[in-house]
Scaffold this motif. Sequence first.
Motif, PDB file in Angstrom:
ATOM      1  N   ASP A 232       0.823  -1.210   0.000  1.00  0.00           N
ATOM      2  CA  ASP A 232       0.000   0.000   0.000  1.00  0.00           C
ATOM      3  C   ASP A 232       0.854   1.256   0.000  1.00  0.00           C
ATOM      4  N   GLU A 233       2.034   1.190   0.610  1.00  0.00           N
ATOM      5  CA  GLU A 233       2.904   2.368   0.661  1.00  0.00           C
ATOM      6  C   GLU A 233       3.452   2.730  -0.719  1.00  0.00           C
ATOM      7  N   ILE A 234       3.474   1.748  -1.632  1.00  0.00           N
ATOM      8  CA  ILE A 234       3.990   1.993  -2.989  1.00  0.00           C
ATOM      9  C   ILE A 234       2.890   2.511  -3.906  1.00  0.00           C
ATOM     10  N   VAL A 235       1.620   2.313  -3.531  1.00  0.00           N
ATOM     11  CA  VAL A 235       0.493   2.703  -4.386  1.00  0.00           C
ATOM     12  C   VAL A 235       0.519   4.182  -4.758  1.00  0.00           C
ATOM     13  N   PRO A 236       0.784   5.112  -3.819  1.00  0.00           N
ATOM     14  CA  PRO A 236       0.848   6.526  -4.230  1.00  0.00           C
ATOM     15  C   PRO A 236       1.883   6.792  -5.322  1.00  0.00           C
ATOM     16  N   VAL A 237       3.029   6.083  -5.246  1.00  0.00           N
ATOM     17  CA  VAL A 237       4.064   6.257  -6.270  1.00  0.00           C
ATOM     18  C   VAL A 237       3.587   5.719  -7.609  1.00  0.00           C
ATOM     19  N   LEU A 238       2.903   4.565  -7.584  1.00  0.00           N
ATOM     20  CA  LEU A 238       2.380   3.980  -8.820  1.00  0.00           C
ATOM     21  C   LEU A 238       1.355   4.905  -9.477  1.00  0.00           C
ATOM     22  N   LEU A 239       0.411   5.385  -8.676  1.00  0.00           N
ATOM     23  CA  LEU A 239      -0.650   6.227  -9.233  1.00  0.00           C
ATOM     24  C   LEU A 239      -0.110   7.550  -9.769  1.00  0.00           C
ATOM     25  N   SER A 240       0.788   8.168  -9.006  1.00  0.00           N
ATOM     26  CA  SER A 240       1.315   9.467  -9.440  1.00  0.00           C
ATOM     27  C   SER A 240       2.173   9.335 -10.690  1.00  0.00           C
ATOM     28  N   GLY A 241       2.852   8.188 -10.838  1.00  0.00           N
ATOM     29  CA  GLY A 241       3.699   7.992 -12.011  1.00  0.00           C
ATOM     30  C   GLY A 241       2.944   7.548 -13.243  1.00  0.00           C
ATOM     31  N   LEU A 242       1.884   6.762 -13.044  1.00  0.00           N
ATOM     32  CA  LEU A 242       1.146   6.220 -14.187  1.00  0.00           C
ATOM     33  C   LEU A 242      -0.017   7.093 -14.618  1.00  0.00           C
ATOM     34  N   LEU A 243      -0.561   7.893 -13.686  1.00  0.00           N
ATOM     35  CA  LEU A 243      -1.726   8.712 -13.997  1.00  0.00           C
ATOM     36  C   LEU A 243      -1.349  10.181 -13.993  1.00  0.00           C
ATOM     37  N   ASP A 244      -1.540  10.809 -15.109  1.00  0.00           N
ATOM     38  CA  ASP A 244      -1.345  12.252 -15.213  1.00  0.00           C
ATOM     39  C   ASP A 244      -2.695  12.906 -15.005  1.00  0.00           C
ATOM     40  N   VAL A 267     -10.867  -7.751  -2.458  1.00  0.00           N
ATOM     41  CA  VAL A 267     -10.582  -8.812  -1.486  1.00  0.00           C
ATOM     42  C   VAL A 267     -10.534  -8.279  -0.053  1.00  0.00           C
ATOM     43  N   LEU A 268     -11.059  -7.086   0.175  1.00  0.00           N
ATOM     44  CA  LEU A 268     -11.025  -6.504   1.516  1.00  0.00           C
ATOM     45  C   LEU A 268     -11.848  -7.333   2.498  1.00  0.00           C
ATOM     46  N   GLU A 269     -11.246  -7.639   3.621  1.00  0.00           N
ATOM     47  CA  GLU A 269     -11.955  -8.293   4.717  1.00  0.00           C
ATOM     48  C   GLU A 269     -11.928  -7.432   5.972  1.00  0.00           C
ATOM     49  N   LYS A 270     -11.088  -6.415   5.946  1.00  0.00           N
ATOM     50  CA  LYS A 270     -11.020  -5.442   7.034  1.00  0.00           C
ATOM     51  C   LYS A 270     -10.883  -4.059   6.415  1.00  0.00           C
ATOM     52  N   PRO A 271     -11.107  -3.000   7.178  1.00  0.00           N
ATOM     53  CA  PRO A 271     -11.076  -1.657   6.594  1.00  0.00           C
ATOM     54  C   PRO A 271      -9.799  -1.385   5.801  1.00  0.00           C
ATOM     55  N   ALA A 272      -9.965  -0.720   4.670  1.00  0.00           N
ATOM     56  CA  ALA A 272      -8.817  -0.381   3.830  1.00  0.00           C
ATOM     57  C   ALA A 272      -7.873   0.555   4.587  1.00  0.00           C
ATOM     58  N   SER A 273      -6.591   0.424   4.307  1.00  0.00           N
ATOM     59  CA  SER A 273      -5.602   1.246   5.005  1.00  0.00           C
ATOM     60  C   SER A 273      -5.772   2.717   4.628  1.00  0.00           C
ATOM     61  N   ARG A 274      -5.406   3.574   5.551  1.00  0.00           N
ATOM     62  CA  ARG A 274      -5.513   5.016   5.305  1.00  0.00           C
ATOM     63  C   ARG A 274      -4.615   5.430   4.146  1.00  0.00           C
ATOM     64  N   VAL A 275      -3.443   4.807   4.036  1.00  0.00           N
ATOM     65  CA  VAL A 275      -2.515   5.138   2.951  1.00  0.00           C
ATOM     66  C   VAL A 275      -3.156   4.846   1.597  1.00  0.00           C
ATOM     67  N   LEU A 276      -3.827   3.689   1.488  1.00  0.00           N
ATOM     68  CA  LEU A 276      -4.441   3.284   0.232  1.00  0.00           C
ATOM     69  C   LEU A 276      -5.574   4.231  -0.162  1.00  0.00           C
ATOM     70  N   LEU A 277      -6.466   4.538   0.776  1.00  0.00           N
ATOM     71  CA  LEU A 277      -7.587   5.418   0.469  1.00  0.00           C
ATOM     72  C   LEU A 277      -7.134   6.847   0.190  1.00  0.00           C
ATOM     73  N   THR A 278      -6.173   7.314   0.960  1.00  0.00           N
ATOM     74  CA  THR A 278      -5.672   8.671   0.742  1.00  0.00           C
ATOM     75  C   THR A 278      -5.041   8.808  -0.632  1.00  0.00           C
ATOM     76  N   ALA A 279      -4.430   7.747  -1.115  1.00  0.00           N
ATOM     77  CA  ALA A 279      -3.837   7.772  -2.452  1.00  0.00           C
ATOM     78  C   ALA A 279      -4.902   7.646  -3.537  1.00  0.00           C
ATOM     79  N   ALA A 280      -5.933   6.862  -3.272  1.00  0.00           N
ATOM     80  CA  ALA A 280      -6.935   6.562  -4.304  1.00  0.00           C
ATOM     81  C   ALA A 280      -7.903   7.714  -4.555  1.00  0.00           C
TER      82      ALA A 280
END
Length: 448
Positions: A232-244, A267-280
């Motif tokens: 999840d910590e890498i997701v912000p980097v992926l989104l910012s690099g792939l999405l303009d 596949v969520l079984e527990k609340p999504a992480s704050r890092v993931l939602l903040t990036a999404a």
Amino acid sequence: MQPTTHADVINSSSSSSKQRFMWLQTLPDIVQARIISFLTYDHAKFNKQDLTKLARDVLSNSTSVDYWVKKAAQQLLDVVSDSNYKWVTSLNLDSEEETLEGDFGGVPEWLKNVASESDSVLPWLPVSVDELNLREPNVTCEDDDDLMEDVEEGKNGSLGTVDTQKKLVHHEVVPVDHETEETAACLKTRLLNMESSLKAAELVDDIHKLCLKTKKDSLTVLNLIEPWNANDEIVPVLLSGLLDEKEDDFILTSNILCSILLPKFLVLEKPASRVLLTAAIPYCKVHHKAAVYAVLFPLILHKDGINNPICDVITRIIKECLHPAHASAFCQKLLCEREVDENEYICIPSYQHLVSKNMVWTEPLFNLFQNILNHNVHLTQDSVDQLVFHVQEASRRFPASLKFANFLLCFVSKCAPLLKVHKVALSEAVGNTSSFLTKSILSKLDSI
């Protein structure tokens, strides 16, 4: 006696401009000042010539106009005039009005330049004939209004209907050449062995180049790379690099969102992480149409029904990324189609087995619609009709459910005008429940 007409009230010697603005000057002074101040603030949205005439008409009446109204009119004239001159009533400024003709409705300069530089289909449409012929017939990339229509005012206050026959894109696995497959496998290995954010930035750049190179097959390529396996910590980097943020390619944007975010949410079984939602959220807000088709539709069509964590994710995306009218149209499409065609949403091939054609009516799904109603989303009459049908079926499965009862209370409160024809059916359905809210719901129904 002849009835008094509008023409009798206005002196025949009055100018046409004074007739035009007489109604404004009958308002209280503070209202006049506020209206003129608003026109000054949003002057770009109005005809420059009309605003100039209005300001001059107010300023020319030096005896009966309030000081603050004059002040606002002077400011308006300064803003819309080509030069910030002081008002002099003795000057004849009619020549300036001629320079204002045609400015308001003219074609913007940037559009003129683009049209002149290319062999466009139409003078005002900067799309060449070759570009038009290259458009794929099964791809819908029109404005967001094609997906969601704004509220249509009518006697019943219902929303406009949505064209549900639109098809988006086929998302089956398309074979790619051997070189691309090897490159994707190498990127997948690098992704799994990620050690630092610096290396992540380099990897994202390589993934982006490969996606642009294989634009039509980008979903297949991303399916081979499996970017959803990143932390999840890498997701912000992926989104910012792939999405303009300026990226307007709907298909590529949708493929990126559904390959990074959708598998994690499905596949969520527990609340999504704050890092993931903040990036999404920021990227779903910018690319809200892609978010609807590549994230919301597949999530809500989960073959096992949505659970509480998925419900929370969908609720947050709808609240923070969609206009209420768009959310209403989204609900209409979900509720009023018997089946959602698999070509009307985008899902990464590896996770298509988790998405079905119909919604599974679980307690969290009713909770989701309660959250949507609490967001001041006005449902259409046909959406309400379908909800009533599902309420009748669910009342026997969730007789003691507090979540279901809370939804019913919210449903009856928010959609009361549209429930008059369903009053008897709803009363019978509520009668099947046994929660402590049952009497309150029946009381609300009786008052409709």
